[in-house]
Design a protein around this motif. Structure first.
Motif, PDB file in Angstrom:
ATOM      1  N   PRO A 120      78.978  30.387  83.844  1.00  0.00           N
ATOM      2  CA  PRO A 120      80.435  30.175  83.876  1.00  0.00           C
ATOM      3  C   PRO A 120      81.120  30.910  85.024  1.00  0.00           C
ATOM      4  O   PRO A 120      82.138  30.459  85.533  1.00  0.00           O
ATOM      5  N   HIS A 121      80.558  32.027  85.462  1.00  0.00           N
ATOM      6  CA  HIS A 121      81.170  32.746  86.586  1.00  0.00           C
ATOM      7  C   HIS A 121      81.030  31.961  87.878  1.00  0.00           C
ATOM      8  O   HIS A 121      81.959  31.868  88.675  1.00  0.00           O
ATOM      9  N   LEU A 122      79.848  31.379  88.066  1.00  0.00           N
ATOM     10  CA  LEU A 122      79.637  30.567  89.263  1.00  0.00           C
ATOM     11  C   LEU A 122      80.528  29.339  89.203  1.00  0.00           C
ATOM     12  O   LEU A 122      81.161  28.948  90.191  1.00  0.00           O
ATOM     13  N   VAL A 198      66.984  28.781  91.396  1.00  0.00           N
ATOM     14  CA  VAL A 198      67.232  30.191  91.063  1.00  0.00           C
ATOM     15  C   VAL A 198      68.742  30.402  91.008  1.00  0.00           C
ATOM     16  O   VAL A 198      69.488  29.599  91.561  1.00  0.00           O
ATOM     17  N   PRO A 199      69.195  31.462  90.350  1.00  0.00           N
ATOM     18  CA  PRO A 199      70.638  31.725  90.385  1.00  0.00           C
ATOM     19  C   PRO A 199      71.080  32.102  91.799  1.00  0.00           C
ATOM     20  O   PRO A 199      70.262  32.550  92.601  1.00  0.00           O
ATOM     21  N   ALA A 262      65.492  32.179  99.986  1.00  0.00           N
ATOM     22  CA  ALA A 262      64.302  33.021 100.132  1.00  0.00           C
ATOM     23  C   ALA A 262      63.680  33.329  98.771  1.00  0.00           C
ATOM     24  O   ALA A 262      62.468  33.499  98.666  1.00  0.00           O
ATOM     25  N   LYS A 263      64.520  33.380  97.740  1.00  0.00           N
ATOM     26  CA  LYS A 263      64.015  33.685  96.404  1.00  0.00           C
ATOM     27  C   LYS A 263      63.645  32.434  95.609  1.00  0.00           C
ATOM     28  O   LYS A 263      63.394  32.524  94.411  1.00  0.00           O
ATOM     29  N   ARG A 264      63.644  31.267  96.275  1.00  0.00           N
ATOM     30  CA  ARG A 264      63.557  30.007  95.539  1.00  0.00           C
ATOM     31  C   ARG A 264      62.292  29.939  94.668  1.00  0.00           C
ATOM     32  O   ARG A 264      61.248  30.506  94.999  1.00  0.00           O
ATOM     33  N   ALA A 265      62.430  29.214  93.555  1.00  0.00           N
ATOM     34  CA  ALA A 265      61.303  29.066  92.638  1.00  0.00           C
ATOM     35  C   ALA A 265      60.432  27.874  93.025  1.00  0.00           C
ATOM     36  O   ALA A 265      59.316  27.740  92.551  1.00  0.00           O
TER      37      ALA A 265
END
Lengths: 576, 335
Positions: A120-122, A198-199, A262-265
């Protein structure tokens, strides 16, 4: 100064007509609003009255209701014929049931799909981006509408801050950096983490970008009206400290997105992210080259200007929107993109050819002839990415055409894609030396930029808005106002561009023929009037769009009044 | 492919390609141009007034409608005697730390090109009134009016420049209208916009896409060009569509003794080399014919148009008569 007498009679009437349209529309909206308010007030009163009566209900009445409830709820066991196996829809497959007895004036369209929930914040951040962009669209196109009227009534006002030369860049920059850019970055905040699975790296940084971009547009617009500008290159009218704020905002979000990727799943990087990251890197490059405050003497300014203004539209707006399209179109059609490879081909060829074409705005000018030729060749090369992109999108559409009639978002997609093809190829055609001879310096350029920035970019953005906002808020816009938005925008755009293209072609031919210049000014008058009419329709469609956005975002208080016996009993129970 | 799955390599390559192309098509040509940026020998920097006027020209966004480039195509011949070259823009440098260079070449020609407007329309009176209210002097114009560059005063002091506003646009004005310094500076800038002649020996680029000259099949001399059209282009902004001029600024051609009289030599001379009417309130007429490079056929067409319009009914002249006079004028150098 009183100059009323210099308007010809018809000029005044036309102006009044133009001004009356939005005023009448505003009045209608006001009446509707007032009516809704009254109805809500009466409902609340009625509800209060009902509960008063409920308190004083005698035991006999309650018994009567119990009895009646029992009677009403009597039914056959429904297994008289089928036995004990109950039919059920445990997976919720039956949906959207049409009742034959309904009289339908508006064909009902499919509801937006419920998607996995977003943080909800995003979601709030994204809605802020989109909300600000809607505001800039309304304000920016109101300015544009006023400028269009000025072609028909040049003496409508005599304030320096509102004079044509100062307002024109206010309009163009506001819809560029305010409307389209804020909407695009907001949508990126949805797409980038989603395709990376990812978030988002940081929501807070998103707000910094939001503030900086808005600040740039606010300060820039005020400066332009006060007469502070960068020296006249189109879309480069904000001075560098103002554009610096915008650039800083983009840098912050670019880093934010890069960290997310860079952190992608997922192993691979989805093609949307290619386009989005590239567009942001390129915008920063363009702005850096064009705004570095210690060079560009003489014709250097013109060479950089040609590069800047065209890379701005092609490498920022177009590239980023294509990236969003590669995500949203397959989503909305519920099938994968037709060809991933075509998307990649379009990506590299767009970089290769588009970068070269800037100077085609200065053909036959004093800049080096070889550079002009390179620009023309690059413009012709643009056929490759445009055809590749259009083919890819249309082939993705293929087999799903029937969905068009039951969706309120897909028409926006389709029109955006059609204008992508038409508008881009028109740009190629304009770059050739002979057509340039006729069309350059005329309003054809204005028609072209509206066909592209509006027909392509804005239509695509609207498609994306209507796709994701219901997913974020769970609320759908009224189908009738979405339909009205679509048709007014489309018909308005056609009324705007087609007469302008016809008129300016003829004006170019008159110049070629050596006709007196002032005769070509009065010749354009009817075409400018058509432009103002088309512009008014477009502007009205934005009011509807803003209303739709408001409906999708706004949470409403409801006044439910129990009607069936079981509901009434339930309410009584709750009261006790 | 491994390459496509590595974000550093992928985005690095895309950025490298774009940055490399940027350097080739924008940065290097711009630097190269900047380094060889030499003005013509006879170029003079803007005066203080004209420079202040240029700032106003920029602040008010005049470039939105006015170009300053004569392209090397035949249709642009009306805007200057030769195509613009890089050296014409060489005196434009960065305005200051905050603002970029303003070559003001422009991309829209909603209004006329201004590369050579200082030669075409040098009259201060014309320019001031035109800024105050364009439609007072060019009826069909859609240019914005700039009344905030002017002031209403009770009486005109020494050194102040009054603008005579025609009655139609003077409603609500009780005193006199004078130009502010801003207006005078802006006009000074417009007057400074002149195409310089190229130094001898330096070849001028040619105008391309020339219009095919129409000669009729019989081979006889073709008909005169359209005098009314030439009048609109070259004369109308001062002498007005009705030939009545502007009271106190531009003389009427309707009923004019020069137009209707027999002194053709004086008449042709005025068109070619300009004229100072021996009355102080009238503006000096520029060398319209020489500036626009009018041919004897053009001049004859204009003269005949003026001699037979607005109630004028004088004897028309022939190309040969005009040509003879023009040949004589050419021998005597200008000024």
């Amino acid at each position: 100064m009183n100059n009323a007498n210099i308007f010809s009679q018809s000029g005044i009437l036309i102006l009044l007509f133009l001004v009356a349209i939005p005023v009448v529309a505003a009045a209608i909206i006001l009446i509707i609003k007032a009516r809704a308010f009254t109805i809500r007030y009466l409902k609340r009163k009625e509800q209060e009255k009902f509960y008063m009566g409920l308190k004083n209900m005698s035991p006999e009445e309650v018994q009567q209701l119990e009895q009646r409830k029992k009677e009403l709820e009597f039914s056959l066991s429904n297994n008289e014929l089928s036995g004990n196996t109950m039919p059920s829809d445990t997976r919720g497959l039956v949906n959207n049931i049409n009742h034959k007895e309904d009289l339908r004036f508006i064909s009902s369209k499919k509801k937006g799909q419920q998607r996995p929930s977003i943080d909800p914040h995003l979601s709030k951040l994204i809605l802020w981006f989109l909300g600000c962009s809607v505001f800039w669209l309304l304000l920016g196109t109101s300015v544009g509408e006023y400028l269009g009227i000025k072609f028909t009534a040049p003496d409508i006002d005599h304030f320096s801050w509102l004079s044509f030369g100062r307002l024109r860049p206010v309009h163009t920059n506001m819809v560029f950096w305010g409307w389209a850019s804020l909407a695009m970055v907001g949508l990126c905040y949805y797409v980038v983490p989603r395709v990376s699975n990812v978030p988002i790296n940081s929501i807070k940084k998103g707000y910094y970008t939001l503030y900086l971009m808005n600040a740039s547009v606010i300060i820039g617009s005020i400066f332009l009206m006060a007469g502070i500008n960068n020296g006249g290159g189109e879309y480069r009218e904000y001075i560098w400290p103002v554009m610096g704020l915008f650039g800083l905002g983009i840098i912050i979000s670019l880093i934010n997105f890069l960290r997310t990727i860079a952190k992608r799943a997922t192993k691979e990087i989805y093609v949307s992210n290619w386009y989005i990251i590239a567009a942001m890197m390129f915008l920063l490059t363009i702005a850096f080259v064009a705004y570095w405050p210690s060079w560009q003497n003489g014709l250097g300014e013109t060479i950089v200007q040609g590069y800047y203004m065209h890379q701005g539209v092609g490498m920022w707006f177009m590239l980023l929107n294509l990236g969003l399209m590669y995500y949203f179109l397959p989503q909305q059609l519920n099938k994968p993109i037709y060809s991933y490879s075509l998307g990649i081909l379009a990506f590299w060829t767009q970089i290769l050819f588009y970068t070269l074409i800037g100077t085609h705005h200065f053909i036959f000018s004093a800049i080096p002839w070889w550079l002009q030729t390179v620009a023309i060749v690059g413009s012709a090369g643009m056929v490759i990415p445009v055809v590749a992109g259009t083919t890819n999108f249309l082939m993705t559409f293929n087999g799903s055409w029937k969905k068009l009639s039951t969706s309120y978002t897909l028409p926006f997609y389709l029109i955006g894609i059609i204008f992508y093809f038409v508008g881009s190829l028109q740009g190629t055609a304009e770059a050739f030396r002979f057509t340039n001879l006729i069309w350059h310096f005329t309003d054809f350029t204005v028609a072209h930029s509206h066909l592209t920035m509006y027909g392509i970019i804005s239509f695509m953005l609207w498609a994306f808005f209507y796709t994701i906002v219901p997913r974020l808020t769970g609320k759908e816009p009224p189908h009738i106002t979405v339909g009205a938005h679509f048709w007014l925008a489309l018909i308005g755009l056609l009324f705007y561009t087609i007469p302008l293209m016809i008129g300016s072609t003829m004006r170019g031919l008159m110049w070629l023929d050596g006709k007196p210049f002032i005769d070509t000014v009065s010749f354009m008058a009817p075409f400018w009037l058509w432009r103002a009419i088309g512009g008014t329709l477009m502007w009205l469609s934005h009011i509807l769009f803003a209303y739709n956005f408001y409906v999708m975002v706004k949470s409403r208080e409801e006044f439910p009044i129990p009607t069936t016996p079981s509901e009434i009993l339930k309410a009584k129970q709750a009261l006790a | 492919m491994e390459f496509f799955d590595n974000h550093k390599k992928l985005f690095g390559t895309a950025f490298g390609l774009f940055a490399g192309l940027t350097i080739v098509v924008a940065v290097l040509p711009a630097i190269n141009n900047q380094r060889r940026n030499v003005p013509l020998m006879n170029a003079v920097p803007l005066s203080k007034e004209a420079a202040a006027g240029k700032d106003l020209f920029i602040a008010n966004g005049c470039v939105a409608c006015h170009t300053q480039q004569v392209r090397d195509v035949d249709m642009d011949k009306v805007w200057g005697s030769r195509p613009s070259i890089a050296a014409d823009y060489a005196l434009n440098t960065r305005l200051d730390f905050w603002r970029n260079t303003a070559t003001l070449m422009g991309t829209e020609r909603t209004g006329p090109d201004l590369s050579d407007v200082g030669n075409r329309q040098p009259s201060q009176a014309w320019n001031l009134l035109h800024l105050y209210q364009p439609r007072a002097i060019v009826e069909k114009s859609i240019m914005p009016a700039y009344p905030w560059l002017f002031k209403e005063v009770d009486s005109v002091q020494k050194g102040e420049v009054e603008v005579i506003v025609p009655d139609k646009y003077a409603k609500g004005i009780h005193g006199k209208i004078i130009a502010t310094t801003d207006a005078l500076n802006l006009v000074a800038y417009l007057q400074s916009l002149k195409q310089l002649p190229l130094p001898s020996g330096m070849p001028s680029p040619n105008f391309l896409y020339k219009k095919e000259t129409k000669t009729n099949a019989a081979g006889t001399t073709s008909k005169l060009p359209d005098g009314a059209s030439l009048y609109t282009t070259n004369c109308q902004s001062c002498h007005q569509p009705n030939g009545e001029g502007m009271k106190g600024a531009f003389p009427a051609l309707k009923g004019s003794p020069i137009v209707n009289g027999d002194d053709l030599e004086l008449y042709v001379n005025i068109i070619m080399n300009g004229y100072q009417v021996p009355r102080p309130e009238y503006a000096t007429m520029p060398a319209v014919g020489t500036n626009a490079n009018l041919s004897p056929e053009d001049v004859t067409a204009i003269i005949n148009h003026e001699k037979t319009s607005w109630g004028n009914n004088a004897k028309t002249v022939t190309v040969d008569q005009v040509k003879k006079i023009m040949d004589n004028i050419k021998i005597t150098p200008k000024n």
